[in-house]
Motif scaffolding. Structure first.
Motif, mmCIF file in Angstrom:
data_model
loop_
_atom_site.group_PDB
_atom_site.id
_atom_site.type_symbol
_atom_site.label_atom_id
_atom_site.label_comp_id
_atom_site.label_asym_id
_atom_site.label_seq_id
_atom_site.Cartn_x
_atom_site.Cartn_y
_atom_site.Cartn_z
ATOM 1 N N LEU A 1 -24.482 29.489 29.890
ATOM 2 C CA LEU A 1 -25.127 29.282 31.186
ATOM 3 C C LEU A 1 -26.435 30.058 31.305
ATOM 4 O O LEU A 1 -27.378 29.597 31.957
ATOM 5 C CB LEU A 1 -24.168 29.707 32.296
ATOM 6 N N SER A 2 -26.502 31.242 30.688
ATOM 7 C CA SER A 2 -27.648 32.133 30.866
ATOM 8 C C SER A 2 -28.751 31.834 29.843
ATOM 9 O O SER A 2 -28.563 32.025 28.637
ATOM 10 C CB SER A 2 -27.207 33.590 30.707
ATOM 11 N N ARG A 3 -29.900 31.416 30.335
ATOM 12 C CA ARG A 3 -31.016 31.157 29.417
ATOM 13 C C ARG A 3 -31.548 32.443 28.764
ATOM 14 O O ARG A 3 -31.929 32.425 27.598
ATOM 15 C CB ARG A 3 -32.135 30.409 30.142
ATOM 16 N N PRO A 4 -31.598 33.585 29.480
ATOM 17 C CA PRO A 4 -32.016 34.815 28.793
ATOM 18 C C PRO A 4 -31.086 35.201 27.636
ATOM 19 O O PRO A 4 -31.557 35.655 26.592
ATOM 20 C CB PRO A 4 -31.987 35.871 29.905
ATOM 21 N N MET A 5 -29.775 35.010 27.803
ATOM 22 C CA MET A 5 -28.856 35.290 26.698
ATOM 23 C C MET A 5 -29.098 34.316 25.551
ATOM 24 O O MET A 5 -29.100 34.709 24.367
ATOM 25 C CB MET A 5 -27.411 35.190 27.193
ATOM 26 N N LEU A 6 -29.344 33.060 25.881
ATOM 27 C CA LEU A 6 -29.624 32.064 24.845
ATOM 28 C C LEU A 6 -30.927 32.386 24.117
ATOM 29 O O LEU A 6 -31.032 32.216 22.897
ATOM 30 C CB LEU A 6 -29.679 30.669 25.466
ATOM 31 N N ASP A 7 -31.918 32.860 24.842
ATOM 32 C CA ASP A 7 -33.180 33.246 24.199
ATOM 33 C C ASP A 7 -32.951 34.352 23.173
ATOM 34 O O ASP A 7 -33.583 34.355 22.099
ATOM 35 C CB ASP A 7 -34.184 33.717 25.249
ATOM 36 N N ARG A 8 -32.062 35.296 23.477
ATOM 37 C CA ARG A 8 -31.740 36.363 22.514
ATOM 38 C C ARG A 8 -31.055 35.777 21.288
ATOM 39 O O ARG A 8 -31.339 36.193 20.155
ATOM 40 C CB ARG A 8 -30.838 37.400 23.175
ATOM 41 N N LEU A 9 -30.159 34.825 21.500
ATOM 42 C CA LEU A 9 -29.520 34.154 20.365
ATOM 43 C C LEU A 9 -30.552 33.457 19.502
ATOM 44 O O LEU A 9 -30.511 33.546 18.261
ATOM 45 C CB LEU A 9 -28.480 33.150 20.864
ATOM 46 N N ARG A 10 -31.512 32.788 20.143
ATOM 47 C CA ARG A 10 -32.521 32.049 19.390
ATOM 48 C C ARG A 10 -33.453 32.974 18.605
ATOM 49 O O ARG A 10 -34.126 32.540 17.671
ATOM 50 C CB ARG A 10 -33.336 31.171 20.348
ATOM 51 N N SER A 11 -33.514 34.235 18.963
ATOM 52 C CA SER A 11 -34.306 35.186 18.174
ATOM 53 C C SER A 11 -33.613 35.538 16.862
ATOM 54 O O SER A 11 -34.215 36.130 15.969
ATOM 55 C CB SER A 11 -34.573 36.465 18.973
ATOM 56 N N THR A 12 -32.321 35.155 16.765
ATOM 57 C CA THR A 12 -31.539 35.432 15.559
ATOM 58 C C THR A 12 -31.332 34.193 14.709
ATOM 59 O O THR A 12 -31.513 34.227 13.486
ATOM 60 C CB THR A 12 -30.163 36.012 15.951
#
Length: 244
Positions: A70-81
């Motif tokens: 649900l959280s786009r900021p959490m997803l953005d952190r995932l996408r940095s990996t």
């Protein structure tokens, strides 16, 4: 307090603690080992995949992992990996969002189902898991056991952790089965940072009833990912449900 207010950019930036806490090898290793076993060579779907604490090492073990977040900021952190081709993610609520395809395993880790603040939403989460699973597939839930014994008579708050620079306090609404975790962090200048997260706590027996309503049977329950016996003194459990 909505979940998108809890898991904002600041929370996402401080969530990962490589090598310590939830990311410590002795915590993460048994989690991934057990999920690899339960996936049985099939595809896995993580509800509330977050920054990929579990999904990334699981994918590195050869399991095809998809996430819902649900959280786009959490997803953005995932996408940095990792990128979308490694761990595809559907943006949405784990109680209602649909990921493409079918899976042999759906899993929820570290109390995430308690982020859904009504019983109806928690049941919807079970039903959503069932919709994604192959016949005979498994839904795994890691969840704490409510520790209401810590509450003194007539009180609605209890300290759950205290160490230099940090104090954790839970406040309870016993009628609605709600608690709010308050995390106080103190720096050297005397300033205090407060972070809060709301939850609906669930007893194991209630969780089993939710599972039954959604078409699951309890297959196993242990006190941790390594398979320790679940007892009256256990403060958490890993429950494996199998779809009928």
């Amino acid at each position: 307090m909505r979940q998108d207010e809890v898991w904002d950019t600041e929370a996402a930036q401080r969530y990962d603690t490589p090598g310590t806490g939830m990311f410590a090898p002795e915590v993460l290793g048994p989690t991934v080992d057990r999920l690899v076993e339960l996936a049985g060579g099939g595809r896995a779907l993580e509800f509330a995949v977050g920054t990929g604490r579990v999904a990334v090492p699981l994918a590195r073990r050869g399991v095809s992992v998809t996430g819902i977040e649900l959280s786009r900021p959490m997803l953005d952190r995932l996408r940095s990996t990792v990128d979308e081709s490694t761990i595809p993610v559907v943006v949405g609520d784990m109680a209602t969002a649909t990921a493409p395809g079918r899976y042999s395993l759906v899993y929820l880790v570290y109390n995430t189902i308690s982020n859904l603040l009504t019983q109806a939403e928690q049941i919807d989460c079970f039903r959503n898991a069932a919709r994604h699973l192959d016949p005979g597939g498994r839904f795994v839930v890691e969840l704490g056991v409510p520790d209401l014994r810590r509450l003194p008579p007539g009180r609605d708050a209890a300290v759950f952790h205290s160490e230099p620079g940090y104090l954790g306090v839970d406040t309870y609404d016993l009628v609605r089965q709600h608690l709010v975790s308050h995390h106080f962090t103190f720096d050297g200048s005397g300033r205090v940072r407060l972070a809060r997260s709301p939850h609906r706590y669930v007893w194991p027996a209630e969780l089993d009833l939710m599972a039954s309503v959604a078409g699951f049977d309890l297959e196993s329950r242990h006190a941790d990912w390594a398979g320790a016996e679940f007892t009256a003194e256990s403060d958490s459990h890993v429950s494996v449900y199998r779809v009928r």
